[in-house]
Design an enzyme around this catalytic site. Structure first.
Site, PDB file in Angstrom:
ATOM      1  CD  GLN A  81     -38.414  -5.223 -21.641  1.00  0.00           C
ATOM      2  OE1 GLN A  81     -38.694  -6.401 -21.798  1.00  0.00           O
ATOM      3  NE2 GLN A  81     -38.243  -4.398 -22.642  1.00  0.00           N
TER       4      GLN A  81
ATOM      5  CB  SER B 224     -45.899  -4.152 -20.976  1.00  0.00           C
ATOM      6  OG  SER B 224     -45.327  -4.346 -22.249  1.00  0.00           O
TER       7      SER B 224
ATOM      8  CD  GLU C 213     -38.182  -7.362 -25.631  1.00  0.00           C
ATOM      9  OE1 GLU C 213     -38.838  -8.103 -24.889  1.00  0.00           O
ATOM     10  OE2 GLU C 213     -38.452  -6.157 -25.807  1.00  0.00           O
TER      11      GLU C 213
ATOM     12  CD  GLU D 149     -50.938  -8.914 -35.072  1.00  0.00           C
ATOM     13  OE1 GLU D 149     -51.485  -9.970 -35.422  1.00  0.00           O
ATOM     14  OE2 GLU D 149     -50.216  -8.842 -34.042  1.00  0.00           O
TER      15      GLU D 149
END
Length: 402
Positions: free
Chosen positions: A131, A134, A248, A382
């Site tokens: 993947q 990021s 995911e 978060e």
């Protein structure tokens, strides 16, 4: 396909049980799935035979469409396959990111040609995916990504960097978010596929505290993605990415039935072996006994909720924002289980290497360390809380009032 009646279920269960007994190698009973490419590079004959048998049957992806190599089964039949594998001590040899994330997303957004090309090798366990999401400057704010894809007619030329690319050093293909329009943020992102086996792709594994390197830095220098492997519309990749992240999070929560980490043996059995029983046949440590039972209750409740959520997702054209709840709940439960595992093992749960520790004990320690990251990757705890507050609870975005 609709679920079927009790008589049909019994007949199908017998069919699955007979097939597993005939095809699952006894040498693999109770052993973990060799998922990573480094472990699959030199499979034993039994491991290879089991993967090929399950892949040919389509039962590694039991509810995926049969025309693309899946099992074509109903959800009830798929559960029976999973149950019979578990009963025989067998692992599902078909997995990875292709199954957990990319495959379900391509089935929804891909063209017919893309599905025919990419889904069957996933169902057979022949291709491993990674993947490319990021970046060093685009983690929680993923839409800030800067990896650029330039239009060169029949292909894109890709330049940039990704980070935390799980399994990139073993992957054959990458599903990647790239910027195709620098004038817009979310609306300037596209979703492309390309082979990792090409010039211009450099992978550098990142050593982790658990002693392994599943995550990587990945650099692209004039890497090429064919235009036929643009998934969805140009500059329409953000919508696809959000759906893939829901898949995911569902997988990372443990909702897929992959179990937890921190020891494969059930906690009550583990405690009996390490702590011992009192004269009544119960665990001698009453406080530990209570905490183990509470973890078992949490696990059962989570697993039942996960099954219900997956069933509801199938009726609503895919997973919803509720996957954020499941991701947070599942990872927290599994981290607690890993902590309990080491506590139960006592000083034997402190080993890193050496003959004084069993393989199970060493695995528990490394799994406990590796499991600390699960509340971070796939969208941190978060980030999931923000999604839950805004998209499920309907709470106001406080940043708008600052």
């Amino acid at each position: 396909m609709a679920d079927f009646g009790a008589a049909d279920q019994d007949a199908f269960r017998k069919e699955v049980r007979d097939w597993v007994e005939a095809n699952f190698p006894a040498s693999l009973k109770g052993k973990p799935n060799p998922m990573m490419r480094e472990e699959r590079a030199n499979p034993t004959p039994d491991q290879d035979a089991w993967r090929k048998a399950v892949g040919a049957k389509g039962w590694g992806t039991p509810t995926w469409p049969a025309e693309y190599g899946g099992g074509g089964l109903s959800p009830a039949q798929g559960r029976i396959v999973q149950q019979e594998f578990s009963r025989a001590g067998a692992y599902n040899p078909i997995g990875g990111m292709g199954v957990m994330m990319f495959g379900p997303t391509l089935l929804e957004y891909g063209t017919e040609d893309q599905k025919k090309e990419h889904i069957p090798p996933i169902c057979r366990g022949e291709i491993q995916w990674c993947q490319g999401f990021s970046e060093p400057g685009a983690g929680s704010d993923l839409a800030s990504l800067q990896t650029k894809a330039e239009d060169k007619g029949d292909h894109f030329v890709i330049n940039g960097q990704k980070i935390w690319t799980s399994g990139a050093q073993w992957a054959d293909w990458c599903f990647c978010l790239v910027r195709t329009d620098t004038s817009k943020k979310h609306e300037g992102i596209s979703f492309v596929l390309f082979t990792m086996h090409q010039p211009g792709v450099e992978v550098r594994p990142i050593p982790l505290i658990a002693g392994n390197s599943p995550f990587c830095e990945t650099f692209f220098t004039d890497a090429v993605a064919d235009k036929k492997n643009l998934v969805g519309p140009l500059n329409g990749g953000w919508t696809i990415a959000k759906r893939l992240l829901q898949h995911e999070r569902s997988g990372l929560s443990g909702a897929g039935g992959g179990g937890g980490f921190g020891g494969a043996k059930p906690l009550p059995k583990l405690a009996k072996d390490y702590v011992g029983l009192d004269e009544t046949g119960r665990l001698a440590d009453t406080d530990l006994r209570t905490r183990i039972i509470m973890n078992e209750i949490d696990g059962r409740a989570f697993q039942q909720t996960a099954v219900r959520a997956m069933m509801e997702a199938k009726g609503n054209s895919g997973p919803s924002a509720a996957t954020s709840i499941m991701k947070n709940a599942g990872t927290r439960w599994m981290q607690d289980k890993a902590e309990l595992t080491l506590e139960i093992m006592g000083h034997q749960g402190l080993g890193w290497e050496g003959e004084a520790f069993t393989g199970e004990e060493l695995t528990a320690v490394r799994s406990w360390l590796g499991g600390k990251a699960t509340t971070i990757y796939g969208g941190s705890q978060e980030v999931q809380n923000n999604i839950i507050s805004k998209r499920i609870l309907g709470l106001p975005d406080l940043t708008q009032h600052n």
